[in-house]
Design a protein around this motif. Structure first.
Motif, mmCIF file in Angstrom:
data_model
loop_
_atom_site.group_PDB
_atom_site.id
_atom_site.type_symbol
_atom_site.label_atom_id
_atom_site.label_comp_id
_atom_site.label_asym_id
_atom_site.label_seq_id
_atom_site.Cartn_x
_atom_site.Cartn_y
_atom_site.Cartn_z
ATOM 1 N N LYS A 1 -8.679 3.462 4.493
ATOM 2 C CA LYS A 1 -7.228 3.379 4.629
ATOM 3 C C LYS A 1 -6.580 2.753 3.400
ATOM 4 C CE LYS A 1 -6.944 5.051 8.795
ATOM 5 N NZ LYS A 1 -6.313 6.372 9.014
ATOM 6 N N SER A 2 -7.319 1.851 2.750
ATOM 7 C CA SER A 2 -6.759 1.113 1.611
ATOM 8 C C SER A 2 -7.517 1.451 0.331
ATOM 9 C CB SER A 2 -6.846 -0.392 1.875
ATOM 10 O OG SER A 2 -6.491 -1.130 0.731
ATOM 11 N N ASN A 3 -6.866 1.243 -0.792
ATOM 12 C CA ASN A 3 -7.525 1.432 -2.084
ATOM 13 C C ASN A 3 -8.433 0.259 -2.430
ATOM 14 O OD1 ASN A 3 -6.314 3.971 -2.801
ATOM 15 N ND2 ASN A 3 -4.403 2.859 -3.170
ATOM 16 N N ALA B 1 -5.260 6.168 -1.852
ATOM 17 C CA ALA B 1 -4.486 6.078 -0.615
ATOM 18 C C ALA B 1 -3.016 5.872 -0.959
ATOM 19 C CB ALA B 1 -4.986 4.913 0.231
ATOM 20 N N THR B 2 -2.146 6.454 -0.157
ATOM 21 C CA THR B 2 -0.707 6.269 -0.335
ATOM 22 C C THR B 2 -0.106 5.655 0.916
ATOM 23 O OG1 THR B 2 -0.198 8.491 0.496
ATOM 24 C CG2 THR B 2 -0.575 8.259 -1.880
ATOM 25 N N ALA B 3 1.080 5.089 0.773
ATOM 26 C CA ALA B 3 1.763 4.429 1.894
ATOM 27 C C ALA B 3 2.843 5.339 2.451
ATOM 28 C CB ALA B 3 2.374 3.119 1.423
ATOM 29 N N GLY C 1 1.821 8.954 4.714
ATOM 30 C CA GLY C 1 0.782 8.190 4.038
ATOM 31 C C GLY C 1 -0.554 8.885 4.147
ATOM 32 N N GLN D 1 9.250 1.737 2.796
ATOM 33 C CA GLN D 1 7.850 2.104 2.588
ATOM 34 C C GLN D 1 6.943 1.085 3.247
ATOM 35 O OE1 GLN D 1 6.647 3.704 -1.275
ATOM 36 N NE2 GLN D 1 4.966 2.237 -1.338
ATOM 37 N N THR E 1 -1.371 0.896 3.087
ATOM 38 C CA THR E 1 -1.596 2.306 2.760
ATOM 39 C C THR E 1 -2.397 2.985 3.864
ATOM 40 O OG1 THR E 1 -3.590 1.704 1.542
ATOM 41 C CG2 THR E 1 -1.541 1.855 0.274
#
Length: 628
Positions: free
Chosen positions: A353-355, A106-108, A338, A297, A301
């Motif tokens: 949604k999150s790692n 996942a990215t933000a 994201g 940012q 994420t």
């Protein structure tokens, strides 16, 4: 009070002081016995309190260790590829294996400036924004009307400070294109001082009827000293920024500050960013002087978007971001909404949604991308038998240590011939002799004490009694007594009921049913002890029963011996001490009277003998026997 000096035996030749001291020594024997009684009670009270500290320490150990599933149902996790994914299991996780592959992290969401933000020289993020307003283009300031009035203090002065900085639009009296500040003198006359500068350097110092105003700091300097009592006023605009930031959650709700961000123009860029980063809007924003760009940012994420935006700048001064800082979310090259994490777990393709996420009481952390490759990681969850065994062995050690110390107090020899020493006795002995004597005198204060012995008996019953097994207590009939998991009482009667462990049997029981072992200690339910009786009885696990018995024993000891927070009026031994102290006070008063009576008697004797000696001398003189 200093005692009077007595000269004794002048007529009789007797050592009256020694005689009175000897007589009083006999009289003080009841007083010494009272003080010894008080000392014994105080020693016994202190020993009771030490036992309560011991019980409290074991009670705290039970709560901090046996009560916690993280200790008694500890899980261990092994990962075949910790560079791809790591995992931690809580106490309720099942003994399961997971295979994770095809990982995409996942990215933000992020936005960066579309170009350099400074114009006419690079911005200094440590200096105020207003002082560098010419370096930030496209910025809309909000203005606030401010009026400051001044009365020159005693001694006069040239320097004054406006209440705000970042000022503009000074509303001074004007008759021409020039601006003036009008100063009213004490006699009612007025003088005008011309405003000569708003951005001073060392060469901008005013002279005479001039006044300098620094529009950044609000400092005012007159060219000449104003007299005490002179008055003047200044009206101006104070410039500030007013905006808010919106970010979004997975459920579509909005994160925004309750009140808008409001910054005076005297605030630096770094200070503005620090305040934003500390807020609940959930972004990190910073300025890079190397590229002269700003990056913001999301802390969270995943694809968290509303109305096509991940981060939204709102408010009258939103141009601070969209214009001056060039944070344009519509520019795809400089922004990202994201992305969610995606992965395959045991053949199931899914997203988060999150790692870091929790599934079946196991918390996984994805660490790198592996999509398109054969790289995978197998995570295995199982009981951490070694740690559970270690916890139970520690419980047995702590219990044995506690009852060992209590049994030591109950069996300690009592030397009744060694009574507490009086002050006179201590003075006549060496320090080492006093120490050895009092060691004997203090011994056995709690020998065969019924409070402690009954407390130990109850705790032994708590350990050995069966924990009824049913759906409510969640115990297993195979493991509803300590003996069934390899914990028994020592066969040596001198051990006083200490526990011994068959570690192999304990380990086997834990591996078979760790939940049942935990409930053996922690069950909290009810059971019907008679099949024909509908009434139920509370059923507690061993640790809960022990804590209940400890609390009961400690309560009884406190009723008798109190604690450091109770006064002597609030426990039975304290009341005994108060009674003895009262008897000591009354006896000391009586002894003072007795001693005074002795002195009065010997003084009367001395006077009588003095008179007798005087009369004898006179008689001898009359008979001529006193002449040679």
């Amino acid at each position: 009070m200093v005692e009077s000096i007595r000269f004794t035996g002048l007529a009789s030749g007797l050592d009256t002081q020694s005689i009175v001291d000897s007589l009083m020594k006999v009289q003080r024997q009841p007083l010494d016995r009272l003080k010894q009684q008080q000392q014994v009670i105080e020693w016994q009270r202190d020993d009771y309190r030490e036992m309560n500290k011991l019980l409290k320490s074991f009670d705290t150990y039970l709560f901090d260790n046996i009560y916690k599933q993280s200790k008694m149902l500890k899980k261990t996790v092994t990962t075949s590829n910790s560079e791809l994914v790591s995992a931690v299991a809580n106490a309720e996780a099942g003994n399961v294996s997971y295979k994770i592959e095809n990982v995409k992290l996942a990215t933000a969401a992020r936005i960066q400036s579309t170009g350099s933000i400074s114009t006419g020289g690079k911005l200094d993020p440590t200096k105020s924004l207003w002082s560098q307003k010419d370096k930030l283009s496209g910025l809309t300031w909000k203005k606030e009307d401010v009026s400051n009035s001044f009365t020159v203090p005693e001694g006069g002065g040239t320097d004054f400070q406006l209440t705000r900085g970042a000022i503009s639009d000074i509303n001074a009296q004007t008759g021409t294109s020039e601006q003036f500040i009008t100063v009213t003198k004490a006699d009612g006359s007025t003088e005008n001082y011309k405003i000569v500068a708003k951005a001073a350097t060392e060469s901008d110092k005013p002279t005479g009827k001039e006044v300098y105003i620094d529009d950044n700091t609000g400092k005012m300097v007159f060219g000449e000293s104003l007299a005490e009592g002179d008055t003047f006023s200044v009206e101006f605009k104070a410039n500030y920024l007013d905006f808010n930031i919106e970010t979004y959650n997975e459920d579509g709700s909005t994160n925004t500050r309750e009140s808008s961000f409001k910054f005076s123009g005297t605030t630096s860029l770094n200070s503005v960013f620090n305040e934003i980063n500390k807020s609940n809007v959930g972004i990190n924003i910073f300025y890079d002087s190397g590229t002269d760009k700003v990056v913001t940012q999301r802390k969270a994420t995943g694809e968290l978007v509303k109305d096509g935006k991940s981060i939204n700048f709102v408010g009258e001064s939103a141009s601070f971001f969209t214009g001056a800082l060039k944070l344009d979310s519509s520019n795809e090259d400089n922004s990202s909404h994201g992305t969610d994490a995606s992965f395959t777990i045991n053949g199931l393709q899914t997203t988060r949604k999150s790692n870091t996420f929790t599934m079946n009481d196991v918390t996984f952390t994805l660490k790198k991308d592996s999509a398109g490759s054969t790289e995978s990681s197998t995570i295995s969850v199982k009981n951490d038998t070694d740690e559970i065994v270690k916890t139970i062995k520690e419980f047995v050690d702590k219990y044995n240590e506690m009852i060992g110390k209590i049994n030591g107090e109950l069996k300690e020899e009592r030397y009744r011939t060694f009574t507490p020493l009086t002050d006179e006795q201590k003075a006549a002995m060496k320090e080492k002799e006093v120490e050895q004597w009092e060691e004997k005198a203090r011994s056995g204060m709690l020998r065969r004490d019924t409070l402690l012995s009954s407390g130990l008996s109850k705790m032994r019953m708590d350990l050995y009694a069966e924990v009824v097994s049913n759906a409510d207590t969640r115990t297993d009939k195979k493991y509803n007594q300590l003996s069934e998991i390899g914990i028994k009482t020592s066969k040596d009667y001198l051990d006083g009921g200490k526990l011994e462990i068959d570690e192999d049997k304990l380990r086997e029981a834990i591996e078979d049913n760790p939940e049942a072992i935990y409930q053996l200690f922690m069950a909290d339910g009810t059971a019907s002890l008679n099949p024909n009786d509908k009434n139920t009885t509370p059923v507690l696990g061993i640790a809960r029963r022990l804590r209940s018995s400890i609390a009961e024993t400690m309560g009884k000891i406190e009723e008798k011996a109190g604690n450091t927070y109770k006064t002597e009026h609030n426990y039975s031994m304290g009341k005994d001490i108060l009674r003895i102290k009262d008897n000591i006070t009354r006896l000391e008063d009586r002894l003072k009277m007795v001693e005074q009576r002795y002195w009065n008697q010997y003084t009367a004797m001395e006077k009588a003998m003095q008179q007798l000696n005087s009369q004898s001398s006179q008689l001898l003189a009359q008979l001529g026997m006193g002449q040679k």
